[in-house]
Design a protein around this motif. Structure first.
Motif, mmCIF file in Angstrom:
data_model
loop_
_atom_site.group_PDB
_atom_site.id
_atom_site.type_symbol
_atom_site.label_atom_id
_atom_site.label_comp_id
_atom_site.label_asym_id
_atom_site.label_seq_id
_atom_site.Cartn_x
_atom_site.Cartn_y
_atom_site.Cartn_z
ATOM 1 N N VAL A 183 0.837 -1.201 0.000
ATOM 2 C CA VAL A 183 0.000 0.000 0.000
ATOM 3 C C VAL A 183 0.872 1.252 0.000
ATOM 4 O O VAL A 183 0.611 2.217 -0.733
ATOM 5 C CB VAL A 183 -0.951 0.001 1.209
ATOM 6 C CG1 VAL A 183 -1.759 1.293 1.262
ATOM 7 C CG2 VAL A 183 -1.902 -1.194 1.143
ATOM 8 N N ASP A 216 -10.229 -0.083 3.055
ATOM 9 C CA ASP A 216 -9.509 0.433 1.882
ATOM 10 C C ASP A 216 -9.034 1.865 2.111
ATOM 11 O O ASP A 216 -7.855 2.180 1.931
ATOM 12 C CB ASP A 216 -10.411 0.376 0.644
ATOM 13 C CG ASP A 216 -10.879 -1.030 0.306
ATOM 14 O OD1 ASP A 216 -10.194 -1.993 0.723
ATOM 15 O OD2 ASP A 216 -11.916 -1.171 -0.359
ATOM 16 N N THR A 234 -10.065 -0.302 -5.168
ATOM 17 C CA THR A 234 -9.094 -1.386 -5.337
ATOM 18 C C THR A 234 -9.332 -2.152 -6.639
ATOM 19 O O THR A 234 -10.278 -1.866 -7.383
ATOM 20 C CB THR A 234 -9.182 -2.377 -4.163
ATOM 21 O OG1 THR A 234 -10.476 -3.017 -4.211
ATOM 22 C CG2 THR A 234 -8.995 -1.673 -2.828
ATOM 23 N N LEU A 250 -4.691 2.558 -5.352
ATOM 24 C CA LEU A 250 -4.829 1.153 -4.979
ATOM 25 C C LEU A 250 -5.487 0.290 -6.047
ATOM 26 O O LEU A 250 -5.846 -0.860 -5.767
ATOM 27 C CB LEU A 250 -5.638 1.041 -3.673
ATOM 28 C CG LEU A 250 -5.147 1.880 -2.492
ATOM 29 C CD1 LEU A 250 -5.987 1.587 -1.257
ATOM 30 C CD2 LEU A 250 -3.675 1.616 -2.215
ATOM 31 N N THR A 254 -5.615 -4.537 1.587
ATOM 32 C CA THR A 254 -5.867 -3.367 2.431
ATOM 33 C C THR A 254 -6.304 -3.800 3.831
ATOM 34 O O THR A 254 -5.935 -3.174 4.828
ATOM 35 C CB THR A 254 -6.938 -2.448 1.811
ATOM 36 O OG1 THR A 254 -8.184 -3.136 1.714
ATOM 37 C CG2 THR A 254 -6.498 -1.982 0.428
ATOM 38 N N LEU A 304 -4.165 -3.219 -6.294
ATOM 39 C CA LEU A 304 -4.122 -4.057 -5.095
ATOM 40 C C LEU A 304 -5.484 -4.663 -4.805
ATOM 41 O O LEU A 304 -6.524 -4.071 -5.104
ATOM 42 C CB LEU A 304 -3.670 -3.223 -3.881
ATOM 43 C CG LEU A 304 -2.302 -2.544 -3.980
ATOM 44 C CD1 LEU A 304 -1.996 -1.815 -2.687
ATOM 45 C CD2 LEU A 304 -1.218 -3.547 -4.306
ATOM 46 N N ARG A 305 -5.483 -5.843 -4.198
ATOM 47 C CA ARG A 305 -6.715 -6.507 -3.828
ATOM 48 C C ARG A 305 -7.253 -5.960 -2.505
ATOM 49 O O ARG A 305 -6.507 -5.433 -1.671
ATOM 50 C CB ARG A 305 -6.486 -8.026 -3.687
ATOM 51 C CG ARG A 305 -6.077 -8.738 -4.962
ATOM 52 C CD ARG A 305 -7.172 -8.659 -6.015
ATOM 53 N NE ARG A 305 -8.443 -9.214 -5.547
ATOM 54 C CZ ARG A 305 -8.816 -10.477 -5.729
ATOM 55 N NH1 ARG A 305 -8.013 -11.332 -6.369
ATOM 56 N NH2 ARG A 305 -9.991 -10.901 -5.301
ATOM 57 N N ARG A 306 -8.543 -6.120 -2.330
ATOM 58 C CA ARG A 306 -9.172 -5.688 -1.085
ATOM 59 C C ARG A 306 -8.592 -6.436 0.117
ATOM 60 O O ARG A 306 -8.460 -5.874 1.214
ATOM 61 C CB ARG A 306 -10.683 -5.916 -1.192
ATOM 62 C CG ARG A 306 -11.485 -5.337 -0.050
ATOM 63 C CD ARG A 306 -12.980 -5.488 -0.330
ATOM 64 N NE ARG A 306 -13.410 -4.664 -1.451
ATOM 65 C CZ ARG A 306 -14.070 -5.125 -2.507
ATOM 66 N NH1 ARG A 306 -14.336 -6.410 -2.607
ATOM 67 N NH2 ARG A 306 -14.437 -4.308 -3.467
#
Length: 367
Positions: A11, A39, A141, A176, A184, A179-181
């Motif tokens: 992140v 997130d 995300t 983000l 986060t 990036l996947r949830r």
């Protein structure tokens, strides 16, 4: 030295890359929109960490930028004010300053989700303008992107909608999107941050009652896509479905950007003087590829005040028929009372009494 948690590192790296792309100067303000969910809270923590380190690549001691936060309270659920205040307190504890809570009234057409989105962006626009922020960071995300593509596909939308959310548009940035949830949430766990789960976004979490006197809201379509459709797709098609949908969105965004640029050039070339309205040379429009022409016609309708959200395929079809399917038909009606008619080889578009401002939207309706 303790090893940095991989999710926290991911992140922070995403936020660092976004800040580097902004060419920031000492004292610039970056604003993060924080709902208190995992997130946006992970994003807020990363901004607080990275803001003081922006200049390290160009100065030995670095320089700091200001990092601030805004929390939007939609007032749609009982206790929403408390949720917003807690989110603001957590942002302050991270070192963000100032932190502002903006309370909005959710009204307007298009359903509660669309109205809430419009109210939220209006509040964020106002906060950015008032604070002089050079960027507003949003916590969407990769999972959000995949959901957006599926929703656009189900609605029969065009390439622009299927292209999903952009990483950057205007003052807004979405660090983000890669990036996947789950990352986060893992980052918040590693940092000891408690987040709030919006009950309207999670079928597994019992939601609070609606605001007294209000009707119970139906489960948002996006929530069902998140908890029912995407898991089924991954079960049937295998792991990597979310990433594949996001890759498709990126490819379609490149295509849509190229076609939109061609459409803008076509619209500029086809325009003739029409006083308060808009007049377009039918011959130039007819000779253009359909994908470019239809985009130009949609942009023309928006230019005379037809709201982008209300402008559907049937409206563009009617405009296109005036160009390539001309049979002497009458005028075509557009949202907000705008209209279009053909005469003497020219397509005339007229503003309606309820026409929206002629400035182009800074986002698609779904964003």
């Amino acid at each position: 030295m303790a090893r940095l948690d991989p999710a926290v590192a991911a992140v922070r790296a995403a936020v660092r890359a976004t800040l580097a792309s902004l060419a920031l100067r000492p004292g610039d303000l970056v604003l993060v929109a924080c709902s208190g969910g995992a997130d946006s809270l992970a994003l807020a923590a990363a901004l607080a960490h990275e803001a003081s380190r922006v200049g390290r690549s160009v100065r030995s001691r670095g320089f700091a930028v200001r990092a601030s936060a805004v929390v939007v309270d939609h007032g749609l659920q009982a206790g929403s004010s408390d949720v917003a205040d807690v989110a603001a307190a957590r942002c302050r504890a991270l070192g963000l300053d100032p932190v502002e809570v903006r309370r909005v009234a959710v009204t307007g057409a298009g359903g509660p989700e669309a109205a809430a989105r419009d109210a939220r962006y209006a509040a964020l626009d106002a906060a950015a303008a008032a604070s002089g922020a050079v960027a507003v960071l949003l916590g969407h995300t990769l999972d959000d992107q995949a959901e957006q593509v599926l929703l656009g596909l189900a609605r029969g939308s065009g390439a622009r909608s299927l292209a999903g959310m952009p990483a950057a548009r205007g003052v807004y940035r979405r660090p983000l999107l890669g990036l996947r949830r789950s990352q986060t949430r893992a980052a918040c766990h590693a940092l000891g941050l408690r987040w709030w789960d919006d009950p309207t976004n999670d079928l597994s979490v019992p939601g609070p009652p609606p605001v007294p006197g209000g009707a119970a809201a139906a489960t948002p379509l996006r929530t069902r896509v998140r908890h029912e459709v995407l898991p089924l797709l991954e079960e049937v098609l295998g792991p990597g479905t979310v990433e594949a949908l996001a890759r498709s969105a990126a490819h379609l965004r490149d295509d849509a950007d190229a076609l939109d640029a061609q459409a803008a050039a076509l619209l500029a070339a086809a325009r003739t003087d029409a006083g308060a309205g808009l007049a377009l040379d039918v011959g130039l429009l007819e000779a253009a590829p359909a994908a470019v022409r239809r985009r130009a016609l949609r942009a023309a309708a928006i230019a005379v005040g037809a709201p982008a959200r209300a402008l559907g395929t049937r409206h563009v079809d009617a405009l296109d028929a005036l160009v390539v399917g001309w049979r002497g038909q009458g005028s075509a009606g557009l949202p907000s009372g705008a209209s279009a008619a053909r005469a003497c080889g020219t397509l005339f578009l007229h503003r309606g009494p309820d026409a929206a401002p002629s400035t182009p939207p800074h986002r698609t309706p779904e964003e």
